[in-house]
Scaffold this motif. Structure first.
Motif, PDB file in Angstrom:
ATOM      1  N   CYS A 182       0.829  -1.192   0.000  1.00  0.00           N
ATOM      2  CA  CYS A 182       0.000   0.000   0.000  1.00  0.00           C
ATOM      3  C   CYS A 182       0.867   1.248   0.000  1.00  0.00           C
ATOM      4  CB  CYS A 182      -0.919  -0.023   1.218  1.00  0.00           C
ATOM      5  SG  CYS A 182      -1.989  -1.486   1.241  1.00  0.00           S
ATOM      6  N   ILE A 183       0.220   2.390   0.044  1.00  0.00           N
ATOM      7  CA  ILE A 183       0.956   3.655   0.016  1.00  0.00           C
ATOM      8  C   ILE A 183       1.836   3.758   1.249  1.00  0.00           C
ATOM      9  CG2 ILE A 183       0.689   6.153  -0.001  1.00  0.00           C
ATOM     10  CD1 ILE A 183      -1.988   5.702  -1.363  1.00  0.00           C
ATOM     11  N   SER A 184       3.070   4.119   1.085  1.00  0.00           N
ATOM     12  CA  SER A 184       3.985   4.222   2.224  1.00  0.00           C
ATOM     13  C   SER A 184       3.720   5.498   2.993  1.00  0.00           C
ATOM     14  CB  SER A 184       5.439   4.218   1.737  1.00  0.00           C
ATOM     15  OG  SER A 184       5.745   5.448   1.111  1.00  0.00           O
ATOM     16  N   ALA A 185       4.217   5.521   4.227  1.00  0.00           N
ATOM     17  CA  ALA A 185       4.043   6.710   5.067  1.00  0.00           C
ATOM     18  C   ALA A 185       4.716   7.915   4.444  1.00  0.00           C
ATOM     19  CB  ALA A 185       4.621   6.438   6.456  1.00  0.00           C
ATOM     20  N   SER A 221       2.535   9.255   1.608  1.00  0.00           N
ATOM     21  CA  SER A 221       1.245   9.838   1.970  1.00  0.00           C
ATOM     22  C   SER A 221       1.364  10.995   2.945  1.00  0.00           C
ATOM     23  CB  SER A 221       0.359   8.752   2.611  1.00  0.00           C
ATOM     24  OG  SER A 221       0.943   8.321   3.823  1.00  0.00           O
ATOM     25  N   VAL A 281       1.532  10.511   6.081  1.00  0.00           N
ATOM     26  CA  VAL A 281       0.834  10.087   7.278  1.00  0.00           C
ATOM     27  C   VAL A 281       1.822   9.475   8.255  1.00  0.00           C
ATOM     28  CG1 VAL A 281      -0.939   8.547   8.192  1.00  0.00           C
ATOM     29  CG2 VAL A 281      -1.272   9.647   5.976  1.00  0.00           C
ATOM     30  N   MET A 287       3.130   6.881  10.640  1.00  0.00           N
ATOM     31  CA  MET A 287       2.845   5.460  10.760  1.00  0.00           C
ATOM     32  C   MET A 287       3.000   5.007  12.210  1.00  0.00           C
ATOM     33  SD  MET A 287       2.075   4.218   7.733  1.00  0.00           S
ATOM     34  CE  MET A 287       2.552   2.505   7.620  1.00  0.00           C
ATOM     35  N   LEU A 343      -5.162   0.647   7.905  1.00  0.00           N
ATOM     36  CA  LEU A 343      -4.940   1.700   6.910  1.00  0.00           C
ATOM     37  C   LEU A 343      -5.808   2.923   7.201  1.00  0.00           C
ATOM     38  CD1 LEU A 343      -4.740  -0.446   3.656  1.00  0.00           C
ATOM     39  CD2 LEU A 343      -2.887   0.897   4.644  1.00  0.00           C
ATOM     40  N   ARG A 378      -4.701   4.956  10.091  1.00  0.00           N
ATOM     41  CA  ARG A 378      -3.529   5.748   9.766  1.00  0.00           C
ATOM     42  C   ARG A 378      -3.814   6.829   8.723  1.00  0.00           C
ATOM     43  NH1 ARG A 378       0.424   0.435   9.784  1.00  0.00           N
ATOM     44  NH2 ARG A 378       1.185   0.714  11.923  1.00  0.00           N
ATOM     45  N   MET A 429      -4.759   6.385   5.619  1.00  0.00           N
ATOM     46  CA  MET A 429      -4.201   6.004   4.325  1.00  0.00           C
ATOM     47  C   MET A 429      -5.280   5.537   3.362  1.00  0.00           C
ATOM     48  SD  MET A 429      -0.822   4.037   5.794  1.00  0.00           S
ATOM     49  CE  MET A 429      -0.126   3.712   4.169  1.00  0.00           C
ATOM     50  N   SER A 430      -4.923   5.492   2.090  1.00  0.00           N
ATOM     51  CA  SER A 430      -5.844   5.089   1.031  1.00  0.00           C
ATOM     52  C   SER A 430      -6.021   3.576   0.994  1.00  0.00           C
ATOM     53  CB  SER A 430      -5.311   5.575  -0.320  1.00  0.00           C
ATOM     54  OG  SER A 430      -6.068   5.014  -1.375  1.00  0.00           O
TER      55      SER A 430
END
Length: 363
Positions: free
Chosen positions: A24-27, A30, A32, A34, A295, A298, A300-301
């Motif tokens: 998935c999208i990494s911190a 994004s 965000v 983690m 996700l 956090r 995240m997408s």
């Protein structure tokens, strides 16, 4: 339910079920943070079906621990098929300030008020196994209409050229469960016009004793010698139905369907008392719910893991993972529930079923 597939057919989902946050999208991508200190609330609907506490809960707990380096925690509550109790449990989760919720609703419509409260508190909700109403952030379940199709096809296969020689009874699930409506729709698509449906029930609370009572009513109304098969939406109800058929003196027992591959049902299949069940790989579904919750907590997408957008009566385009299902009969017990580690041969082949297991080559 409308599912708009985005990238891949749902039928191709199983090989991709080994979800990982690494995919998935990494911190860094994004922006965000983690954090691993995440608390996820888990609300399950009942404990009559063995799957919830034997399979779903442990998988979710293990996955969340793995995704948070052992620092994440799960706060668990079971509603014992009581929608009012589940609403109270959801309120309690909000008070505990969980970062995300996984909810398998007792009553998909009634839970909407609680889901809205969670949204207002900034807590994303993952609808697990059945599609709850309200502002749901994500959804994971099985392809529920396909479950009904699989059950209907199996019943027709069992009846063969005698499909119209008598009447079948349809034992659907609870009217408060949107999954039940989808199972029913799939089954009717296969059965309508090919069998005579003598009686049909929506079974209160999915309870085996209610299914048994409905079956006794059907036998009384139709006559035992007229019933040639039973569509049962799940294994728990199949057990109640088969008990009623036995009490009525029916032998051999006409073909009865099921769902969930419960141990008692697998044993009934081995013994020839239940024709089939539907094996639903619980681990991929539970793991998907856990990963979605982390996700979302956090910020995240979900785009990297969701294969479909699903519409509920209140929310459109919910990011979703739908897991395919497998018909379970005497012919494939070894390569499904045994190969996947759901049950061992020893668990299935107790002394009562030893001779039947030997006949099927289960040793």
């Amino acid at each position: 339910m409308n599912a708009h597939l985005r990238r891949a057919a749902v039928a191709a989902a199983v090989p991709a079920m080994a979800f990982s946050l690494a995919g998935c999208i990494s911190a860094q991508d994004s922006g965000v943070k983690m954090g691993d200190d995440i608390t996820v609330g888990l609300l399950l609907p009942e404990n009559q079906a063995a799957r919830y506490e034997k399979f779903d809960k442990p998988v979710i707990e293990k996955k969340i621990s793995m995704l948070t380096n052992g620092k994440g925690t799960v706060v668990y509550a079971n509603a014992n098929q009581d929608a009012t109790l589940q609403a109270q449990q959801l309120d309690d989760m909000i008070d505990k300030k969980v970062e995300a919720l996984i909810v398998d609703a007792v009553d998909a419509k009634a839970i909407a008020v609680g889901v809205k409260k969670a949204e207002e508190a900034g807590i994303p909700v993952v609808a697990f196994d059945r599609l709850a109403e309200g502002p749901i952030s994500a959804y994971t379940s099985f392809d529920n209409k396909e479950v009904g199709h699989v059950q209907g096809k199996a019943l027709l296969e069992a009846l063969g050229d005698k499909a119209k020689d008598g009447q079948i009874v349809m034992m659907n699930g609870a009217s408060t469960d949107p999954n039940a409506a989808q199972f029913k729709a799939g089954a009717h698509a296969e059965l309508d016009g090919k069998v005579n449906i003598g009686r049909e029930f929506d079974t209160k609370d999915w309870k085996p004793e209610n299914a048994g009572a409905n079956m006794r009513d059907a036998l009384s109304a139709l006559g035992s010698n007229k019933v040639i098969g039973v569509y049962s939406a799940n294994d728990g109800m199949a057990g109640g139905i088969i008990t009623a058929l036995k009490a009525d003196g029916m032998f051999p027992i006409p073909p009865v369907t099921g769902q969930d591959a419960e141990l008692a049902a697998v044993q009934r299949i081995v013994a020839g008392e239940q024709f089939m069940s539907v094996y639903k790989p619980y681990a991929p579904e539970a793991a998907a719910a856990a990963e979605m919750a982390i996700l979302l907590a956090r910020g995240m997408s979900l785009d990297a893991m969701a294969q479909a957008d699903v519409d509920s009566p209140t929310t459109k385009q919910i990011p979703s993972v739908l897991v395919p299902v497998i018909p379970l009969t005497q012919d494939n017990i070894e390569e499904t529930v045994i190969a996947d580690g759901i049950y061992t041969v020893e668990e299935i082949c107790t002394p009562k079923y030893k001779a039947d297991c030997n006949e099927l080559g289960l040793k």
